[in-house]
Enzyme design. Structure first.
Site, PDB file in Angstrom:
ATOM      1  NE  ARG A  48      -3.725  -2.079   2.722  1.00  0.00           N
ATOM      2  CZ  ARG A  48      -3.545  -3.163   3.469  1.00  0.00           C
ATOM      3  NH1 ARG A  48      -2.416  -3.338   4.139  1.00  0.00           N
ATOM      4  NH2 ARG A  48      -4.504  -4.088   3.544  1.00  0.00           N
ATOM      5  CE  LYS A  99      -6.419  -0.265   4.651  1.00  0.00           C
ATOM      6  NZ  LYS A  99      -7.730  -0.416   3.971  1.00  0.00           N
ATOM      7  CG  HIS A 140      -4.566   0.975  -4.325  1.00  0.00           C
ATOM      8  ND1 HIS A 140      -3.859   0.895  -3.140  1.00  0.00           N
ATOM      9  CD2 HIS A 140      -5.667   0.209  -4.142  1.00  0.00           C
ATOM     10  CE1 HIS A 140      -4.508   0.132  -2.292  1.00  0.00           C
ATOM     11  NE2 HIS A 140      -5.606  -0.311  -2.866  1.00  0.00           N
ATOM     12  NE  ARG A 161      -3.072  -3.204  -1.698  1.00  0.00           N
ATOM     13  CZ  ARG A 161      -2.723  -4.040  -0.702  1.00  0.00           C
ATOM     14  NH1 ARG A 161      -1.445  -4.328  -0.509  1.00  0.00           N
ATOM     15  NH2 ARG A 161      -3.634  -4.561   0.096  1.00  0.00           N
ATOM     16  CG  HIS A 198      -6.800  -8.043   1.256  1.00  0.00           C
ATOM     17  ND1 HIS A 198      -7.040  -8.447  -0.051  1.00  0.00           N
ATOM     18  CD2 HIS A 198      -6.492  -6.721   1.189  1.00  0.00           C
ATOM     19  CE1 HIS A 198      -6.875  -7.409  -0.860  1.00  0.00           C
ATOM     20  NE2 HIS A 198      -6.550  -6.367  -0.141  1.00  0.00           N
ATOM     21  CE1 TYR A 244      -6.559  -6.878  -7.292  1.00  0.00           C
ATOM     22  CE2 TYR A 244      -6.853  -7.808  -5.101  1.00  0.00           C
ATOM     23  CZ  TYR A 244      -6.516  -6.749  -5.917  1.00  0.00           C
ATOM     24  OH  TYR A 244      -6.140  -5.548  -5.357  1.00  0.00           O
TER      25      TYR A 244
END
Length: 303
Positions: free
Chosen positions: A149, A173, A243, A246, A269, A278
């Site tokens: 990220r 995150k 992004h 990514r 994730h 995806y």
């Protein structure tokens, strides 16, 4: 009401250690609710009902607020009321059963492998003899090599990497750490940048991997601008942003391996449903191959 919001923001900032971006989103959503409550002469959070929240959501939807924004707002309010419940400020959570209008989730935009190679092979020799463009190429390589990220890459330090630079420790995150492989091309580009990095080091630089011209840690906004400019000079037909690299990393890995769980881990994730988007991209690729190759799928040429 404002004091409760301030206490909740401190809870998210210091106990949950949420990112500044996440904190801004919560603050924005709760301010919207508070303004609406104040306009309706509501003096406390315990006075807001589920019916009122539904009415406000309908108003904002009519005003053009997207379903995605409404979903985020509901999530913010629901979590805020969960906090208020633990503090004994309210007796129930009026946002518990709220639902926003469903919306189709847009598929991420990616580069194909040829476009990535065109960009990273530096066809115009932008990095030759230019320390900052050498840094930019290292940033691009690392984005595509490891699927980071934007904030994760900007926060990297030299000691984030293992001894041979083949792995990087990333703080994702909610301060969740993960180890991600670093490809050989990215390692080469980073080593090239390190030869120039010392000339930008200042006392306030610390151990930041990527530095700006004044010697400070490069900001996320600078990274976005530099990548866009690098891609434009390379003659890319689309606007390139972090992004997108990514997304390309994830899409190309899935196309080659089909291993969704591993890609989930690499991307950081928490929920595999986020990674599953995806698979739709992968299916689009397969469908395109089918349309071109299958005898009963090809369109007949006009006679």
């Amino acid at each position: 009401m404002q004091q409760s919001v301030a206490a909740f923001m401190d809870y998210l900032r210091y106990e949950k250690q949420h990112s500044p971006h996440t904190l801004c989103a919560y603050q924005r959503d709760l301010s919207r609710i508070m303004q609406q409550a104040t306009a309706g002469d509501i003096q406390g959070w315990e006075q807001i009902t589920e019916q009122q929240l539904k009415h406000w959501l309908g108003l904002w939807h009519e005003e053009g607020l997207s379903s995605r924004s409404l979903q985020r707002l509901i999530s913010s309010v629901r979590r805020f009321y969960q906090y208020l419940l633990t503090q004994g400020v309210v007796a129930n959570n009026p946002a518990r059963l709220l639902r926003a209008p469903k919306t189709a989730r847009p598929l991420p935009v990616t580069l194909d492998a040829d476009q990535v190679n065109h960009l990273l092979d530096d066809p115009y020799g932008q990095a030759d003899g230019d320390p900052l463009k050498c840094r930019d190429l290292a940033i691009l390589e690392l984005f595509y090599s490891s699927g980071l990220r934007l904030a994760e890459l900007a926060a990297l330090n030299i000691d984030s990497f293992s001894g041979d630079w083949s792995q990087v420790r990333v703080l994702g995150k909610r301060s969740k750490e993960r180890m991600v492989p670093v490809g050989s091309k990215a390692r080469q580009a980073i080593q090239h940048w390190l030869r120039f990095r010392q000339q930008f080091v200042r006392s306030e630089s610390g151990s930041a991997l990527f530095l700006s011209k004044p010697g400070k840690r490069i900001s996320t906004r600078q990274i976005q601008y530099r990548i866009k400019a690098f891609a434009r000079e390379a003659g890319m037909p689309v606007g390139v942003h972090p992004h997108m690299l990514r997304h390309s990393f994830a899409s190309h890995l899935l196309e080659s391996s089909g291993d969704l769980r591993s890609i989930q881990e690499l991307l950081g994730h928490s929920d595999i449903s986020t990674t599953q988007i995806y698979t739709h991209l992968d299916f689009q690729h397969l469908a395109a191959v089918y349309d071109k190759a299958h005898p009963r799928a090809r369109k007949k040429k006009d006679k």
